[in-house]
Design a protein around this motif. Structure first.
Motif, PDB file in Angstrom:
ATOM      1  N   VAL A  37     -10.928   0.769  -8.634  1.00  8.62           N
ATOM      2  CA  VAL A  37     -10.679  -0.429  -9.438  1.00  8.62           C
ATOM      3  C   VAL A  37      -9.673  -1.299  -8.688  1.00  8.62           C
ATOM      4  CG1 VAL A  37      -9.999  -1.265 -11.714  1.00  8.62           C
ATOM      5  CG2 VAL A  37     -11.017   1.001 -11.498  1.00  8.62           C
ATOM      6  N   GLU A  38     -10.130  -2.427  -8.240  1.00 13.50           N
ATOM      7  CA  GLU A  38      -9.260  -3.296  -7.441  1.00 13.50           C
ATOM      8  C   GLU A  38      -9.686  -4.741  -7.610  1.00 13.50           C
ATOM      9  OE1 GLU A  38      -6.405  -3.278  -5.552  1.00 13.50           O
ATOM     10  OE2 GLU A  38      -6.908  -5.404  -5.355  1.00 13.50           O
ATOM     11  N   GLY A  57      -5.993  -1.108  -4.080  1.00 14.33           N
ATOM     12  CA  GLY A  57      -5.468  -1.812  -2.919  1.00 14.33           C
ATOM     13  C   GLY A  57      -6.413  -1.626  -1.757  1.00 14.33           C
ATOM     14  N   ILE A  58      -5.861  -1.183  -0.636  1.00 12.66           N
ATOM     15  CA  ILE A  58      -6.691  -0.982   0.550  1.00 12.66           C
ATOM     16  C   ILE A  58      -7.064   0.497   0.698  1.00 12.66           C
ATOM     17  CG2 ILE A  58      -5.950  -3.030   1.779  1.00 12.66           C
ATOM     18  CD1 ILE A  58      -3.928  -1.262   3.292  1.00 12.66           C
ATOM     19  N   GLY A  59      -6.940   1.227  -0.383  1.00 13.00           N
ATOM     20  CA  GLY A  59      -7.466   2.589  -0.405  1.00 13.00           C
ATOM     21  C   GLY A  59      -6.553   3.644   0.201  1.00 13.00           C
ATOM     22  N   GLY A  60      -5.255   3.509   0.012  1.00  7.04           N
ATOM     23  CA  GLY A  60      -4.325   4.511   0.547  1.00  7.04           C
ATOM     24  C   GLY A  60      -4.670   5.921   0.081  1.00  7.04           C
ATOM     25  N   ALA A  96      -8.582  -7.597  -6.006  1.00  7.18           N
ATOM     26  CA  ALA A  96      -8.677  -8.515  -4.858  1.00  7.18           C
ATOM     27  C   ALA A  96      -9.937  -8.237  -4.047  1.00  7.18           C
ATOM     28  CB  ALA A  96      -7.437  -8.376  -3.983  1.00  7.18           C
ATOM     29  N   PHE A 104      -6.110   0.413  -9.303  1.00  7.39           N
ATOM     30  CA  PHE A 104      -5.330  -0.478  -8.453  1.00  7.39           C
ATOM     31  C   PHE A 104      -5.366   0.039  -7.017  1.00  7.39           C
ATOM     32  CE2 PHE A 104      -3.530  -0.298 -12.755  1.00  7.39           C
ATOM     33  CZ  PHE A 104      -3.799  -1.592 -13.172  1.00  7.39           C
ATOM     34  N   ASP A 137     -11.945  -5.376 -11.989  1.00 12.75           N
ATOM     35  CA  ASP A 137     -10.770  -5.559 -12.827  1.00 12.75           C
ATOM     36  C   ASP A 137     -10.605  -4.363 -13.757  1.00 12.75           C
ATOM     37  OD1 ASP A 137      -8.797  -6.430 -14.586  1.00 12.75           O
ATOM     38  OD2 ASP A 137      -9.524  -8.489 -14.567  1.00 12.75           O
ATOM     39  N   VAL A 138      -9.401  -3.938 -13.901  1.00  9.96           N
ATOM     40  CA  VAL A 138      -9.130  -2.797 -14.765  1.00  9.96           C
ATOM     41  C   VAL A 138      -9.590  -3.094 -16.204  1.00  9.96           C
ATOM     42  CG1 VAL A 138      -6.771  -3.342 -15.504  1.00  9.96           C
ATOM     43  CG2 VAL A 138      -7.407  -0.976 -15.047  1.00  9.96           C
ATOM     44  N   SER A 168       1.515   1.130  -9.519  1.00  4.40           N
ATOM     45  CA  SER A 168       1.707  -0.041 -10.342  1.00  4.40           C
ATOM     46  C   SER A 168       1.467  -1.314  -9.538  1.00  4.40           C
ATOM     47  CB  SER A 168       3.131  -0.020 -10.865  1.00  4.40           C
ATOM     48  OG  SER A 168       3.477  -1.283 -11.297  1.00  4.40           O
ATOM     49  N   PRO A 169       0.756  -2.266 -10.104  1.00  2.00           N
ATOM     50  CA  PRO A 169       0.506  -3.495  -9.346  1.00  2.00           C
ATOM     51  C   PRO A 169       1.666  -4.473  -9.420  1.00  2.00           C
ATOM     52  CG  PRO A 169      -0.685  -3.569 -11.408  1.00  2.00           C
ATOM     53  CD  PRO A 169       0.088  -2.287 -11.400  1.00  2.00           C
ATOM     54  N   SER A 190       0.803  -1.232   0.000  1.00  2.00           N
ATOM     55  CA  SER A 190       0.000   0.000   0.000  1.00  2.00           C
ATOM     56  C   SER A 190       0.838   1.286   0.000  1.00  2.00           C
ATOM     57  CB  SER A 190      -0.917   0.019   1.220  1.00  2.00           C
ATOM     58  OG  SER A 190      -0.175   0.434   2.327  1.00  2.00           O
ATOM     59  N   PHE A 191       0.142   2.376  -0.198  1.00  2.28           N
ATOM     60  CA  PHE A 191       0.777   3.691  -0.065  1.00  2.28           C
ATOM     61  C   PHE A 191       1.140   3.933   1.398  1.00  2.28           C
ATOM     62  CE2 PHE A 191      -1.943   5.719  -3.684  1.00  2.28           C
ATOM     63  CZ  PHE A 191      -1.025   5.317  -4.627  1.00  2.28           C
ATOM     64  N   LEU A 210      -0.761  -8.443 -16.915  1.00  2.00           N
ATOM     65  CA  LEU A 210      -1.487  -7.304 -16.355  1.00  2.00           C
ATOM     66  C   LEU A 210      -0.624  -6.056 -16.199  1.00  2.00           C
ATOM     67  CD1 LEU A 210      -3.576  -9.192 -13.701  1.00  2.00           C
ATOM     68  CD2 LEU A 210      -4.345  -8.281 -15.870  1.00  2.00           C
TER      69      LEU A 210
HETATM   70  N1  SAH Z   1      -1.949   2.006  -3.772  1.00  2.00           N
HETATM   71  C1  SAH Z   1      -2.644   0.858  -3.249  1.00  2.00           C
HETATM   72  C2  SAH Z   1      -1.951  -0.449  -3.496  1.00  2.00           C
HETATM   73  C3  SAH Z   1      -1.545  -0.723  -4.912  1.00  2.00           C
HETATM   74  S1  SAH Z   1      -0.903  -2.339  -5.066  1.00  2.00           S
HETATM   75  C4  SAH Z   1      -2.891   1.034  -1.749  1.00  2.00           C
HETATM   76  O1  SAH Z   1      -2.696   2.108  -1.212  1.00  2.00           O
HETATM   77  O2  SAH Z   1      -3.252   0.056  -1.078  1.00  2.00           O
HETATM   78  C5  SAH Z   1      -1.607  -2.769  -6.591  1.00  2.00           C
HETATM   79  C6  SAH Z   1      -3.012  -3.318  -6.507  1.00  2.00           C
HETATM   80  O3  SAH Z   1      -3.421  -3.605  -7.841  1.00  2.00           O
HETATM   81  C7  SAH Z   1      -3.162  -4.601  -5.721  1.00  2.00           C
HETATM   82  O4  SAH Z   1      -4.029  -4.391  -4.633  1.00  2.00           O
HETATM   83  C8  SAH Z   1      -3.739  -5.595  -6.719  1.00  2.00           C
HETATM   84  O5  SAH Z   1      -4.703  -6.450  -6.149  1.00  2.00           O
HETATM   85  C9  SAH Z   1      -4.346  -4.691  -7.768  1.00  2.00           C
HETATM   86  N2  SAH Z   1      -4.477  -5.254  -9.119  1.00  2.00           N
HETATM   87  C10 SAH Z   1      -3.605  -6.052  -9.775  1.00  2.00           C
HETATM   88  N3  SAH Z   1      -4.083  -6.356 -11.000  1.00  2.00           N
HETATM   89  C11 SAH Z   1      -5.266  -5.715 -11.127  1.00  2.00           C
HETATM   90  C12 SAH Z   1      -6.238  -5.632 -12.163  1.00  2.00           C
HETATM   91  N4  SAH Z   1      -6.086  -6.274 -13.294  1.00  2.00           N
HETATM   92  N5  SAH Z   1      -7.325  -4.860 -11.966  1.00  2.00           N
HETATM   93  C13 SAH Z   1      -7.496  -4.216 -10.800  1.00  2.00           C
HETATM   94  N6  SAH Z   1      -6.624  -4.270  -9.780  1.00  2.00           N
HETATM   95  C14 SAH Z   1      -5.523  -5.009  -9.937  1.00  2.00           C
END
Ligand code: SAH
Length: 512
Positions: free
Chosen positions: A383-384, A362-365, A386, A360, A411-412, A437-438, A333-334, A453
């Motif tokens: 867009v996330e 994540g947990i919403g940083g 998980a 992407f 999914d993106v 970036s994931p 996360s951020f 991805l």
């Molecule tokens: N900035 C975020 C974390 C980013 S980590 C925070 O603050 O938490 C990158 C995230 O991209 C991960 O949570 C992962 O699950 C997600 N991810 C990976 N591939 C993805 C896709 N195809 N579509 C949407 N999310 C994706």
């Protein structure tokens, strides 16, 4: 005795290298990639740094392949439109130099050897990162950079904020920047905001004047952040900062080995012999182990990581989320205080709230940072992929009584141009597109699929007249990626089987 120690140190080192190599191979990386990363990142590198490095190397490779395949770059209908703007790098460097000189004179500080080097050039195998890594400035910086020249076309709103690990192979950052108007990345290590390191680069078009930090200012040393550890912290463990918080933690076996090593050497007096100290210290540093009892070290608890990263307590806890998922999500996360400092400039600009496209998430940083800054969240398209992470964001959204609308997309690849178009017309456009970036998630058995991805395509939506736009984000399997619009114009690109479609529309003025 000395030579014996030498052999032991040496064999320890070899053992560690082997362990690191086999961990990387177990994660699905090729031996060559692992070795290159280990050579380039140095013997001190953590596992997460190595995986980040490999991931970034793959990204560069994909970029290169894509660029080779792409049609004439000068052709405006190609995936990459032309980049007429030349970054004012010299201005930037001159300012950097001036600022450093001033600091040096003021505090008589010695600057790290590499600090006067251009810090994101492509000399050598690895970039030279600035030291100290404070970006355009940090809260207590007496001499922050408050001005920078952005190309006209990139001046927001809409704003974008793109995050990636700082340590990348040769050329990665310049390639990323190339897709974002050649804007210079802002490299920041979160040690300047919290007690744990997180070296990241941020490419953004946010203003940089009048930034302010989140309050309360978080503890900046381990001793302040984790006061209960002080009682057990040996004098010879000189750490005051934690390393980058990772997605995986040190094993129980390792902490047991450390305890045994310390107990077996108690007969030598108050302090363990130097080679034991060195072994314990290195392992503690590498795995962020903290002292929780006599001879007893332990990995950080998820709630300690939440605190160090600036999330509310129990943000990732409960509701069916495993500890492993918590570590994984937190490790990716951020660091909220860091990102919030950069986003703080939006507070005055959007008193009535902000519409964001959070990629992407994540947990919403990003969402937590904006909320903690007191910037109302009007519409958030998050867009996330998980599900656990989406659940975390949704619970947080409910618990914080948000009045706006949270639109969750898994999914993106589901972010189609039609959907973007709908959101834009229903709430008048995005004020901020934010994402990281994931990369970190790409290790594992399904790596081929996951690799796909990566954002390995990019495109740009140039401004037309008063209109504005930006696009970034690139992926192999996705026909499209992003757009933004200016207050009056929607301008989107759709890339489909190498044919570029373009459409422009008007939706009238947006209220701010
Ligand atoms: N900035 C975020 C974390 C980013 S980590 C925070 O603050 O938490 C990158 C995230 O991209 C991960 O949570 C992962 O699950 C997600 N991810 C990976 N591939 C993805 C896709 N195809 N579509 C949407 N999310 C994706």
């Amino acid at each position: 005795m000395d030579s014996c120690l030498g052999i032991e140190e040496n064999s320890n080192h070899i053992l560690e290298k082997d362990t690191m190599l086999s961990s990387l191979v177990d994660m699905g990386y090729l031996v060559e990639e692992a070795l290159t990363a280990m050579n380039n990142c140095g013997s001190e590198a953590q596992l997460s740094e190595l995986t980040d490095y490999i991931c970034a190397a793959q990204m560069v490779k994909d970029f290169d392949a894509q660029l080779r395949e792409s049609p004439d770059e000068e052709d405006s209908t190609s995936v990459m439109t032309s980049y007429s703007y030349t970054m004012p790098r010299n201005d930037y460097l001159a300012r950097e130099k001036k600022r450093k000189l001033h600091k040096f004179q003021q505090f008589g500080r010695k600057w790290h050897k590499g600090s006067e080097k251009k810090h994101w050039d492509e000399d050598g195998d690895i970039m030279h990162l600035p030291n100290p890594m404070i970006g355009f400035g940090i809260p207590d910086d007496p001499w922050p950079i408050v001005e920078r020249k952005l190309p006209e076309v990139a001046i927001g709103p809409p704003y974008f904020y793109y995050e990636n690990v700082a340590l990348t192979p040769k050329g990665a950052w310049s390639k990323i920047s190339r897709f974002l108007y050649d804007i210079e990345p802002e490299f920041v290590d979160s040690t300047h905001f919290s007690a744990a390191a997180r070296k990241r680069g941020y490419v953004h078009n946010l203003p940089i004047q009048n930034r302010f930090p989140l309050l309360p200012i978080p503890p900046r040393t381990i001793q302040e952040a984790l006061p209960l550890t002080n009682k057990w912290w040996p004098l010879w463990d000189k750490r005051t900062k934690l390393n980058c918080l990772q997605t995986v933690i040190g094993s129980a076996k390792l902490t047991e080995r450390i305890r045994n090593a310390l107990e077996n050497n108690e007969k030598y007096g108050d302090e363990p012999p130097p080679h034991v100290q060195k072994f314990v210290f290195e392992q503690c540093r590498k795995w962020n182990l903290v002292w929780v009892g006599k001879n007893k070290v332990a990995p950080l608890e998820p709630d300690e990581m939440e605190m160090l990263l600036g999330f509310p307590r129990d943000h990732t806890r409960g509701g069916g989320i495993s500890r492993t998922d918590r570590y994984k999500a937190l490790g990716n996360s951020f660091q909220v205080d860091t990102v919030a400092y950069h986003l703080s400039v939006l507070k005055n600009q959007f008193p009535n709230g902000i519409n964001i496209l959070s990629l992407f998430s994540g947990i919403g940083g990003a969402e937590v940072a904006l909320h903690r800054l007191g910037i109302p969240l009007k519409n958030v398209v998050s867009v996330e992929i998980a599900e656990v992470n989406r659940n975390i964001i949704r619970s947080w959204w409910e618990q914080t009584n948000q009045r706006g609308q949270l639109i969750e997309i898994a999914d993106v690849q589901q972010v189609s141009i039609e959907r973007l178009d709908q959101w834009i017309s229903s709430f008048g456009g995005f004020d901020l597109v934010i994402g990281g970036s994931p990369c970190n998630n790409l290790a594992g058995s399904n790596r081929r699929l996951k690799r796909s991805l990566l954002w390995n395509k990019g495109m740009e939506v140039p401004r037309i007249g008063l209109g504005g736009g930006l696009a970034l984000l690139w992926q192999d399997h996705i026909d499209l990626m992003v757009l933004i619009q200016d207050p009056y114009r929607i301008d989107a690109l759709l890339l489909q089987e190498r044919i570029l479609w373009r459409f422009t529309d008007f939706y009238g003025h947006r209220e701010t």
